[in-house]
Scaffold this motif. Sequence first.
Motif, PDB file in Angstrom:
ATOM      1  N   TYR A  23     -14.848  45.938 -28.898  1.00  0.00           N
ATOM      2  CA  TYR A  23     -14.923  45.360 -27.509  1.00  0.00           C
ATOM      3  C   TYR A  23     -13.503  44.767 -27.451  1.00  0.00           C
ATOM      4  CZ  TYR A  23     -19.419  47.471 -27.114  1.00  0.00           C
ATOM      5  OH  TYR A  23     -20.474  48.200 -26.959  1.00  0.00           O
ATOM      6  N   PRO A  24     -13.032  44.533 -26.106  1.00  0.00           N
ATOM      7  CA  PRO A  24     -11.938  43.499 -25.946  1.00  0.00           C
ATOM      8  C   PRO A  24     -12.786  42.217 -25.720  1.00  0.00           C
ATOM      9  CG  PRO A  24     -12.165  44.713 -24.115  1.00  0.00           C
ATOM     10  CD  PRO A  24     -13.172  45.462 -25.244  1.00  0.00           C
ATOM     11  N   ARG A  25     -11.760  41.088 -25.726  1.00  0.00           N
ATOM     12  CA  ARG A  25     -12.755  39.879 -25.495  1.00  0.00           C
ATOM     13  C   ARG A  25     -13.626  39.918 -24.303  1.00  0.00           C
ATOM     14  NH1 ARG A  25      -9.250  34.727 -25.796  1.00  0.00           N
ATOM     15  NH2 ARG A  25      -7.983  34.840 -27.946  1.00  0.00           N
ATOM     16  N   TYR A  26     -14.887  39.147 -24.499  1.00  0.00           N
ATOM     17  CA  TYR A  26     -15.601  39.083 -23.349  1.00  0.00           C
ATOM     18  C   TYR A  26     -16.448  37.880 -23.623  1.00  0.00           C
ATOM     19  CZ  TYR A  26     -19.384  41.077 -26.230  1.00  0.00           C
ATOM     20  OH  TYR A  26     -20.450  41.100 -27.217  1.00  0.00           O
ATOM     21  N   ALA A  27     -16.807  37.338 -22.276  1.00  0.00           N
ATOM     22  CA  ALA A  27     -17.547  36.139 -22.410  1.00  0.00           C
ATOM     23  C   ALA A  27     -18.959  36.498 -22.370  1.00  0.00           C
ATOM     24  CB  ALA A  27     -17.337  35.098 -20.945  1.00  0.00           C
ATOM     25  N   LEU A  28     -20.067  35.915 -23.219  1.00  0.00           N
ATOM     26  CA  LEU A  28     -21.208  36.356 -23.312  1.00  0.00           C
ATOM     27  C   LEU A  28     -22.097  35.974 -22.210  1.00  0.00           C
ATOM     28  CD1 LEU A  28     -22.504  35.227 -26.883  1.00  0.00           C
ATOM     29  CD2 LEU A  28     -21.210  37.096 -26.400  1.00  0.00           C
ATOM     30  N   GLY A  29     -22.946  36.970 -21.908  1.00  0.00           N
ATOM     31  CA  GLY A  29     -23.428  37.218 -20.400  1.00  0.00           C
ATOM     32  C   GLY A  29     -24.407  35.833 -20.185  1.00  0.00           C
ATOM     33  N   LEU A  30     -24.726  34.981 -21.164  1.00  0.00           N
ATOM     34  CA  LEU A  30     -25.850  33.948 -20.927  1.00  0.00           C
ATOM     35  C   LEU A  30     -25.113  32.862 -19.972  1.00  0.00           C
ATOM     36  CD1 LEU A  30     -24.431  31.284 -22.769  1.00  0.00           C
ATOM     37  CD2 LEU A  30     -25.269  32.767 -24.591  1.00  0.00           C
TER      38      LEU A  30
END
Length: 390
Positions: A294-301
Amino acid sequence: MLESGCANRQSLPLSQSAGDAGKPAESRRWSCMSRRHCLFFVLAFGTLLFLYNARNPDMSSNRSSSWLSHYNTVKWRIPYKRPGPSAAVSSSVTTTVSQNKSEPQTLAPYKSPGPYLVEYPYEYHFTINEPYKCEQQKPFLVLVVPVAPHNRAHRNIIRSTWGGESLDQDKVVQLFFLLGRQSGEGAEQLQEQLLQESKEHRDLIQSDFLDCYKNLTIKTMVMLEWLDAHCSATSYAMKIDSDMFLNVPKLISMLLNAPKTNYLTGLVAKGGVVLRDPKSKWYLPASIYPYPQYPRYALGLGYVFSLDLAKKLVGASRHVKAVYIEDVYLGLCMKHLNIPPTDPPKWGYFQVFPVRYSRCEYSQLIATTTDAGLDRVWVWNDFKKPGKYC
Ligand SMILES: *[C@@H]1O[C@H](CO)[C@@H](O)[C@H](O)[C@H]1NC(C)=O
């Protein structure tokens, strides 16, 4: 990879079956040999379909609906209320083909997007709303907590802990809970209770999609639509899960020195591997997303973003297939916008594994997951006591 890394509606096969993977050009083969052939074919087919429908309205729905409804739901999502399963079977597709005036408008048969994509974009409606609160009070920061409709206990804990912080360092903070709709037994009664709770606290936003884990992507996108529509004077928003601890003063301090636009931060995952084991909770088949990472992503928490991104991400979502993994989906949309998520200024501000409570530890982080057994009200009261943290 940079440009195509984003799951584009057109470039990815729409079918879930693995056999269709890597055949996006399939549809192009249907292009007609010549224009005249094409016109003839369309006319002949249209006439046939019309006659067939006129003669045999009951059967036509079942026969011709499969590809038509597919086409309809994929290309032009019709902004009507979706029919229930029984309505779907008996409804006819004729209105979408031959706009027959004498017939009452019927709905396109419902076609599920499959287990890995969600029903988005779609015109969902707010069934409980606070349309003016944000515009009136112009908070610096809006906290949005996705929560299941029945989970009032979580909401109450949040209201009496970090969610109750409405002013910090002269900055106004506002809290909203975002819910979907409950179905099944007791749904009506629950809705009554929600309306009552909303009257009491004025912090509930409810949209009419079905609230379940697999629909979290819808929740997040509805949140962005809502923020864009109702919080025009707000600088930042944070989406934060209901089982988190949030250090509001630390968050505000960070934001006072943060970029004002194109900014999204949190615990940023890099090189996240796409899980191809069908037994995995976050399985995604290659037919939906063909790349290994995946590209960079911020964790959903818990992630924070500048409010300009709300509109931009909603715009991007029109070009990116809505996978059910909510945080990954935002990452895909960010990629489409070519805006990489930013690392927080200090490592450890966002914690995915529960940090054991101590005043000192918690004073140095912004958000952490908490153990289910933790008395969060006690922790909060202890944390707020005056005195040195470390
Ligand atoms: C997600 O929400 C849509 C819209 O309400 C609904 O049709 C669908 O069944 C839901 N998905 C699941 C897995 O419940």
